[in-house]
Motif scaffolding. Structure first.
Motif, PDB file in Angstrom:
ATOM      1  N   ARG A 156       0.824  -1.213   0.000  1.00 32.10           N
ATOM      2  CA  ARG A 156       0.000   0.000   0.000  1.00 32.10           C
ATOM      3  C   ARG A 156       0.860   1.266   0.000  1.00 32.10           C
ATOM      4  N   ASP A 157       0.277   2.329  -0.501  1.00 34.40           N
ATOM      5  CA  ASP A 157       0.938   3.624  -0.441  1.00 34.40           C
ATOM      6  C   ASP A 157       0.996   4.077   1.010  1.00 34.40           C
ATOM      7  N   GLY A 158       2.044   4.754   1.366  1.00 37.40           N
ATOM      8  CA  GLY A 158       2.169   5.290   2.715  1.00 37.40           C
ATOM      9  C   GLY A 158       2.532   4.260   3.765  1.00 37.40           C
ATOM     10  N   ARG A 159       3.078   3.129   3.346  1.00 34.63           N
ATOM     11  CA  ARG A 159       3.468   2.142   4.363  1.00 34.63           C
ATOM     12  C   ARG A 159       4.511   2.771   5.265  1.00 34.63           C
ATOM     13  N   MET A 160       4.538   2.324   6.501  1.00 33.58           N
ATOM     14  CA  MET A 160       5.317   3.016   7.521  1.00 33.58           C
ATOM     15  C   MET A 160       6.738   2.484   7.703  1.00 33.58           C
ATOM     16  N   LEU A 161       7.093   1.411   7.069  1.00 37.07           N
ATOM     17  CA  LEU A 161       8.420   0.834   7.254  1.00 37.07           C
ATOM     18  C   LEU A 161       9.386   1.399   6.223  1.00 37.07           C
ATOM     19  N   SER A 162      10.611   1.673   6.666  1.00 36.24           N
ATOM     20  CA  SER A 162      11.565   2.266   5.739  1.00 36.24           C
ATOM     21  C   SER A 162      12.906   1.543   5.682  1.00 36.24           C
ATOM     22  N   ASP A 163      13.120   0.532   6.546  1.00 38.20           N
ATOM     23  CA  ASP A 163      14.375  -0.211   6.473  1.00 38.20           C
ATOM     24  C   ASP A 163      14.219  -1.596   7.101  1.00 38.20           C
ATOM     25  N   ARG A 164      15.260  -2.378   7.022  1.00 36.48           N
ATOM     26  CA  ARG A 164      15.230  -3.766   7.469  1.00 36.48           C
ATOM     27  C   ARG A 164      15.011  -3.897   8.975  1.00 36.48           C
ATOM     28  N   LEU A 165      15.621  -3.015   9.742  1.00 35.47           N
ATOM     29  CA  LEU A 165      15.447  -3.090  11.189  1.00 35.47           C
ATOM     30  C   LEU A 165      13.997  -2.806  11.574  1.00 35.47           C
ATOM     31  N   GLU A 166      13.382  -1.815  10.957  1.00 32.78           N
ATOM     32  CA  GLU A 166      11.971  -1.526  11.235  1.00 32.78           C
ATOM     33  C   GLU A 166      11.083  -2.704  10.850  1.00 32.78           C
ATOM     34  N   LEU A 167      11.422  -3.374   9.769  1.00 28.61           N
ATOM     35  CA  LEU A 167      10.666  -4.556   9.353  1.00 28.61           C
ATOM     36  C   LEU A 167      10.769  -5.659  10.404  1.00 28.61           C
ATOM     37  N   LEU A 168      11.956  -5.911  10.882  1.00 34.33           N
ATOM     38  CA  LEU A 168      12.144  -6.926  11.923  1.00 34.33           C
ATOM     39  C   LEU A 168      11.376  -6.559  13.191  1.00 34.33           C
ATOM     40  N   GLN A 169      11.417  -5.303  13.569  1.00 29.10           N
ATOM     41  CA  GLN A 169      10.685  -4.855  14.752  1.00 29.10           C
ATOM     42  C   GLN A 169       9.180  -5.012  14.567  1.00 29.10           C
ATOM     43  N   ARG A 170       8.679  -4.723  13.365  1.00 32.56           N
ATOM     44  CA  ARG A 170       7.247  -4.858  13.101  1.00 32.56           C
ATOM     45  C   ARG A 170       6.821  -6.325  13.187  1.00 32.56           C
ATOM     46  N   VAL A 171       7.630  -7.222  12.628  1.00 30.76           N
ATOM     47  CA  VAL A 171       7.307  -8.648  12.699  1.00 30.76           C
ATOM     48  C   VAL A 171       7.268  -9.109  14.157  1.00 30.76           C
ATOM     49  N   ALA A 172       8.214  -8.650  14.956  1.00 26.41           N
ATOM     50  CA  ALA A 172       8.230  -9.016  16.378  1.00 26.41           C
ATOM     51  C   ALA A 172       6.988  -8.484  17.097  1.00 26.41           C
ATOM     52  N   THR A 173       6.587  -7.274  16.763  1.00 25.18           N
ATOM     53  CA  THR A 173       5.386  -6.688  17.365  1.00 25.18           C
ATOM     54  C   THR A 173       4.142  -7.485  16.985  1.00 25.18           C
ATOM     55  N   CYS A 174       4.030  -7.824  15.715  1.00 25.35           N
ATOM     56  CA  CYS A 174       2.875  -8.607  15.267  1.00 25.35           C
ATOM     57  C   CYS A 174       2.872  -9.992  15.903  1.00 25.35           C
ATOM     58  N   ASN A 175       4.029 -10.594  16.037  1.00 27.94           N
ATOM     59  CA  ASN A 175       4.138 -11.895  16.686  1.00 27.94           C
ATOM     60  C   ASN A 175       3.542 -11.826  18.093  1.00 27.94           C
ATOM     61  N   ALA A 176       3.904 -10.791  18.828  1.00 31.78           N
ATOM     62  CA  ALA A 176       3.377 -10.626  20.186  1.00 31.78           C
ATOM     63  C   ALA A 176       1.889 -10.296  20.172  1.00 31.78           C
ATOM     64  N   ARG A 177       1.480  -9.454  19.245  1.00 27.43           N
ATOM     65  CA  ARG A 177       0.089  -9.004  19.178  1.00 27.43           C
ATOM     66  C   ARG A 177      -0.880 -10.149  18.892  1.00 27.43           C
ATOM     67  N   VAL A 178      -0.499 -11.064  18.007  1.00 29.22           N
ATOM     68  CA  VAL A 178      -1.400 -12.164  17.659  1.00 29.22           C
ATOM     69  C   VAL A 178      -1.069 -13.450  18.425  1.00 29.22           C
ATOM     70  N   SER A 179      -0.101 -13.369  19.324  1.00 32.11           N
ATOM     71  CA  SER A 179       0.320 -14.523  20.138  1.00 32.11           C
ATOM     72  C   SER A 179       0.683 -15.724  19.265  1.00 32.11           C
ATOM     73  N   ALA A 180       1.475 -15.462  18.223  1.00 33.12           N
ATOM     74  CA  ALA A 180       1.892 -16.535  17.319  1.00 33.12           C
ATOM     75  C   ALA A 180       2.854 -17.500  17.995  1.00 33.12           C
ATOM     76  N   GLY A 181       3.604 -17.011  18.966  1.00 35.45           N
ATOM     77  CA  GLY A 181       4.526 -17.885  19.689  1.00 35.45           C
ATOM     78  C   GLY A 181       5.823 -18.171  18.958  1.00 35.45           C
ATOM     79  N   TRP A 182       6.186 -17.300  18.027  1.00 41.39           N
ATOM     80  CA  TRP A 182       7.420 -17.506  17.276  1.00 41.39           C
ATOM     81  C   TRP A 182       8.627 -17.208  18.143  1.00 41.39           C
ATOM     82  N   PHE A 183       9.691 -17.933  17.892  1.00 44.45           N
ATOM     83  CA  PHE A 183      10.983 -17.662  18.501  1.00 44.45           C
ATOM     84  C   PHE A 183      11.667 -16.565  17.674  1.00 44.45           C
TER      85      PHE A 183
END
Length: 103
Positions: free
Chosen positions: A56-83
């Motif tokens: 989508r236009d206006g996505r908020m991520l701009s680099d690899r570290l932000e992407l990793l942080q977003r994945v970690a946040t989503c993991n916690a938010r949906v209780s995926a239980g990923w290592f």
């Protein structure tokens, strides 16, 4: 007091040689994790196949570290239980498939 600053200045060039924020990962594990834990939420949010989350236009991520942080946040938010290595694999896979952030 000058020694810590001198040490920091000497170590700065080594940052160029740092690994990706996610280190070495197994991309084979990423897609099934993504399909199991991410797609249903993204479909609810954006409809279709959920990939608009990444394109989508206006996505908020701009680099690899932000992407990793977003994945970690989503993991916690949906209780995926990923290592952390699974989070890293999904972030690397998403970068390869959608984001294409350079080093």
């Amino acid at each position: 007091m000058r020694l810590p600053y001198l040490t920091l200045i000497c170590l700065l060039p080594l940052a160029v040689y740092a690994e990706e924020p996610w280190g070495k990962v197994d991309l084979q594990t990423a897609r099934p994790l993504h399909e199991k834990s991410c797609i249903s939420c993204h479909v609810r949010m954006y409809g279709g196949d959920g990939s608009k989350m990444y394109t989508r236009d206006g996505r908020m991520l701009s680099d690899r570290l932000e992407l990793l942080q977003r994945v970690a946040t989503c993991n916690a938010r949906v209780s995926a239980g990923w290592f952390p290595d699974e989070e890293a694999a999904v972030a690397a896979w998403l970068n390869q498939q959608y984001y294409h952030f350079a080093r």
